[in-house]
Enzyme design. Structure first.
Site, PDB file in Angstrom:
ATOM      1  N   GLU A 173       0.821  -1.205   0.000  1.00 43.06           N
ATOM      2  CA  GLU A 173       0.000   0.000   0.000  1.00 43.06           C
ATOM      3  C   GLU A 173       0.861   1.263   0.000  1.00 43.06           C
ATOM      4  O   GLU A 173       0.498   2.265  -0.618  1.00 43.06           O
ATOM      5  CB  GLU A 173      -0.958   0.002   1.205  1.00 43.06           C
ATOM      6  CG  GLU A 173      -2.058  -1.060   1.115  1.00 43.06           C
ATOM      7  CD  GLU A 173      -1.581  -2.477   1.396  1.00 43.06           C
ATOM      8  OE1 GLU A 173      -0.462  -2.642   1.948  1.00 43.06           O
ATOM      9  OE2 GLU A 173      -2.312  -3.431   1.070  1.00 43.06           O
ATOM     10  N   PRO A 232       0.100   1.096   5.965  1.00 42.78           N
ATOM     11  CA  PRO A 232       1.460   1.224   5.398  1.00 42.78           C
ATOM     12  C   PRO A 232       1.589   2.379   4.402  1.00 42.78           C
ATOM     13  O   PRO A 232       2.695   2.808   4.097  1.00 42.78           O
ATOM     14  CB  PRO A 232       1.678  -0.124   4.690  1.00 42.78           C
ATOM     15  CG  PRO A 232       0.695  -1.058   5.309  1.00 42.78           C
ATOM     16  CD  PRO A 232      -0.490  -0.213   5.677  1.00 42.78           C
ATOM     17  N   HIS A 281     -11.130  -6.142   8.347  1.00 40.89           N
ATOM     18  CA  HIS A 281     -11.925  -5.882   7.134  1.00 40.89           C
ATOM     19  C   HIS A 281     -13.178  -5.089   7.472  1.00 40.89           C
ATOM     20  O   HIS A 281     -14.185  -5.204   6.776  1.00 40.89           O
ATOM     21  CB  HIS A 281     -12.324  -7.192   6.454  1.00 40.89           C
ATOM     22  CG  HIS A 281     -11.177  -8.047   6.028  1.00 40.89           C
ATOM     23  ND1 HIS A 281     -10.467  -8.814   6.903  1.00 40.89           N
ATOM     24  CD2 HIS A 281     -10.612  -8.230   4.811  1.00 40.89           C
ATOM     25  CE1 HIS A 281      -9.512  -9.454   6.254  1.00 40.89           C
ATOM     26  NE2 HIS A 281      -9.563  -9.112   4.981  1.00 40.89           N
TER      27      HIS A 281
END
Lengths: 410, 404
Positions: free
Chosen positions: B127, B156, B196
């Site tokens: 990312e 990240p 998630h």
């Protein structure tokens, strides 16, 4: 089964600390001219030796030897020499200004001038350079006005960045110099993105990113190599290995093992290890990597082996962590001296010309400093207006910032 | 279904993409995707319909001459990307599984086939790299639209967002800018557990130089995404994943309702914008003002109905810049305010909203402001519905505030 021994934890230590004799025995050096120059179309798997040898062109006698000796006219070398000398004089002047309180902070590039200057003069006008904080040589070589640079360092009324950035964090799009961040390594992956964009648009401009050996430990370094390798991005990925990251020697970044150039091998990218204090080697390696990028052969990693002769910054005292005169023992010497010796050996230059040039540069730098100081320094508080701190957060100032701006103005 | 008109030079329009919709969202429990038959990517370019302003009660009639049809929110997002890829050669989109496969939530399905691998492509799982290359591309002059597969994965990339994208214009004196839109699915309701389900919007609203958007329906999602892509500053575009397929009101025990039965599930095919920085009043009311966004808009609407409290439900749509005018006018009218979000309570965006309301509406307030939010815990898996601020909790807060 035998009893397992207690596990060991190792913290790397440099070979010499303050009070000890400098020891550069760990620096692997190849003879000038010893390394072969492969075709730019060669597969990276055939280029692995280049990560462990040292591309070096200039011998002690100042003669350029070997396949890497670039075709370059003496006039062009004198331009490079002049830019390196100007950078050094500029650094000296700004260090003095910092001691006088005219700026809060300064970072000199002493001993490393060849890398940024050589790239600036070798790469194209439309290419984009993504520097760290020690590549002011690019701006000098590209003819960006010294007065502009100084105004940024003084954070004065003429500072184009309006006092928002710490001194030395220049931005100069018109000479292909990306805005300096201050967070280490971030610009490396951005250079890859810029190069990808150029390729997406079918442009011909390439990017060149810089990171210090210390910041190769950052994730962005590895992102850059992964993305550059995945997409064959037209980018040069420079690692300036100046041996020191503030007080941490290069072993703390994993430099005791394979070279930093060899990091590239695992990514399928050629990695060149080059004498960063040899101006001709800088030109030659940059030319090779740029040619690869421009002919769609993909990225190149270049480790420039050099030495940070200066303190990390004006906030640093290297005598606390390394031998005092370590710089004098550095086996690859001084890039300015070496290029001067080459030019004199080839008959294109003389000691008198060199002395004249030196005096000329000293005068120009002093004049520039006087002019820049006339626009203000941090000492006299002639900085951009306080209300300007709200500009450029967004393209159009949103209501909450307008409210805060009014509140500040009272 | 309305006829479509192809104006792009590339007439290899992918009408087969609907088939793929059955394979998607395998992490979601609301799999019965609405409107699979609307998945074709045809773009109708109606360039003369720029800048429709919808501050409240917007309906699809305002789409004027555009051809409209039912779309799920992921399809509307895909349509926005399709429109922008078609209009502007500088728009590119990329991310993990975004290219050939078309994204785990199908938001880029068929776009690589239509626009080519140079403009729609897969990236390594990094990312920080995805956002880092986007910054470099934006500095070059492109308008990248990277996708982060789940908002939970964005961390990240925060250095590149916070230290780089958000400040590039400022630190360079506007020499370099980062016109980019970072899309990411957020929020819970799909049994995604703590990696998630997160709602990290307040991380972004706290960063100077970022705009933060979260739509609550397909119509807004498309118009806001187009406005975000055209914006010259970096925009964080948070997509509540539970409502990709239908307007979830928190009644997890009931059958999934598709977007085709909702007025804001009817979406124009072509180009239109919903300006950033403007809230919408979803339900007019006099008893109290509800400040909310994303999935919780639907929860609040049903909570008003079930609690019998005549709540005025404001869908903020853009969290930064915030539409304080709409908020202040409503609280001045109702004298009461409840703030509802899925994200955790402490230092959540609700704290900013509460402070804003008390600073500007203190003398109108007749009761303390209440916040109904996720608990200050990681998002749990098996206890999802104990965590999620559903209509019962929200309705109870409405009653307390009205009675106060």
């Amino acid at each position: 089964m035998a009893e397992a021994p207690p596990l060991r934890f190792r913290v790397p230590e440099p070979l010499a600390r303050p009070g000890e004799q400098p020891d550069f025995s760990y620096v692997q050096i190849s003879d000038p001219g010893a390394v072969q120059r492969p075709d730019v179309a060669a597969a990276s798997a055939e280029l692995r030796d280049l990560s462990y040898s040292l591309i070096c062109v200039l011998g002690d006698d100042g003669v350029a030897v070997g396949q890497w000796a670039p075709e370059i006219r003496a006039e062009a070398l004198i331009v490079g020499l002049r830019a390196m000398m100007t950078t050094r004089a500029y650094d000296a002047r700004m260090l003095r200004a910092q001691r006088q309180g005219k700026t809060s902070f300064y970072i000199a590039s002493t001993g490393e001038e060849a890398i940024a200057v050589g790239q600036a003069l070798e790469l194209g006008q439309r290419d984009m350079f993504f520097p760290t904080y020690r590549q002011q040589g690019w701006l000098v070589a590209r003819g960006w006005p010294l007065v502009q640079m100084m105004c940024q360092v003084f954070s004065n009324e003429q500072d184009r960045l309006r006092g928002r950035q710490m001194p030395i964090m220049y931005s100069a799009k018109d000479v292909g110099f990306f805005s300096i961040s201050g967070n280490l390594g971030t610009q490396y992956i951005q250079a890859v993105g810029w190069a990808m964009a150029s390729a997406i648009k079918g442009d011909t401009a390439i990017a060149s990113g810089v990171v210090g050996e210390g910041a190769t430990a950052e994730a962005d370094f590895h992102h850059a190599l992964t993305f550059a390798s995945t997409y064959d991005a037209p980018v040069i990925l420079n690692v300036v290995n100046n041996q020191w990251a503030i007080s941490s020697f290069q072993g703390i970044a994993g430099g005791e093992g394979p070279s930093f150039a060899a990091r590239a091998i695992g990514y399928g990218i050629p990695g060149l290890r080059v004498d960063g204090n040899d101006y001709l080697a800088v030109v030659a390696a940059t030319r090779w990597a740029a040619e690869r990028a421009r002919s769609n052969h993909g990225p190149t990693v270049i480790e420039w082996v050099t030495y940070r002769a200066a303190a990390h910054s004006t906030s640093d005292d290297p005598s606390k962590y390394r031998p005092k005169d370590e710089w004098k023992s550095w086996p690859l010497g001084d890039p300015i001296d070496r290029l001067q010796r080459h030019l004199i050996a080839s008959g294109a230059w003389s000691h008198e010309q060199h002395a004249d040039l030196h005096a000329d540069i000293e005068r120009l730098v002093l004049e520039a400093a006087k002019e820049a100081e006339s626009y203000g320094t941090l000492l006299d508080g002639r900085v951009a207006s306080s209300k300007s701190i709200f500009d450029d957060v967004f393209e159009v100032m949103p209501p909450h910032l307008r409210r805060q701006q009014r509140e500040l103005e009272g | 279904m309305a006829a479509t008109q192809i104006t792009s030079d590339n007439d290899t329009v992918d009408n087969d993409t609907a088939d793929n919709d059955t394979a998607d969202n395998d992490t979601a429990d609301n799999n019965d995707t609405a409107d699979n038959d609307t998945a074709d990517n045809d773009t109708v370019d109606n360039d003369d319909t720029d800048e429709m302003s919808m501050t409240s009660g917007m309906t699809n009639e305002q789409a004027g001459e555009l051809t409209s049809r039912p779309m799920a929110m992921n399809i509307a997002i895909r349509s926005a990307l399709d429109v922008m890829l078609g209009r502007d050669d500088d728009v590119v989109t990329f991310g993990e599984d975004v290219g050939y496969f078309g994204g785990v939530f199908r938001c880029t399905d068929g776009l690589q086939q239509k626009y080519g691998v140079h403009r729609v492509f897969d990236t390594p799982i990094a990312e920080g790299g995805i956002i880092g290359v986007a910054v470099g591309m934006a500095a070059y002059g492109l308008r990248p639209v990277p996708e982060i597969q789940f908002a939970d994965y964005v961390y990240p990339g925060l250095d590149q967002l916070i230290s780089e994208a958000a400040r590039l214009r400022y630190r360079s004196g506007a020499e370099f800018t980062a016109a980019m839109t970072v899309r990411m699915p957020c929020g819970g309701g799909i049994h995604g557990g703590q990696t998630h389900s997160q709602s990290p919007e307040s991380i972004f609203t706290h960063v100077c130089g970022l705009k933060t958007v979260m739509p609550s329906n397909p119509y807004d999602a498309k118009g806001l995404l187009i406005a975000a892509i055209e914006d010259n500053d970096p925009v964080i575009f948070l997509e509540p994943k539970r409502i990709y397929n239908g307007p979830f009101d928190g009644h997890y025990e009931r059958p999934v309702v598709p977007w085709s039965s909702h007025p804001l599930g009817v979406v124009p095919d072509g180009y239109y914008r919903i300006p950033l920085g403007r809230a919408a009043i979803r339900r007019s009311g006099n008893d109290l003002t509800v400040l909310t966004y994303g999935t919780m808009v639907h929860v609040c609407e049903v909570a008003a109905q079930e609690s019998g409290v005549d709540a005025e439900v404001i869908d903020l749509r853009t969290l930064l810049p915030l539409d304080t005018d709409t908020i202040e006018a409503s609280v001045a009218k109702t004298g009461r305010c409840v703030i509802v979000h899925e994200a955790t309570l402490t230092s959540g965006f609700g704290a900013e909203l509460a402070a804003t309301v008390q600073a500007s509406c203190f003398y109108s307030l007749e009761a303390p402001i209440e916040r109904v939010t996720g608990w200050d815990t990681p998002y749990p898996h098996a206890q999802e519905w104990d965590y999620f601020p559903g209509p019962a909790r929200v309705g109870a807060a409405f009653k307390r505030v009205v009675a106060a």
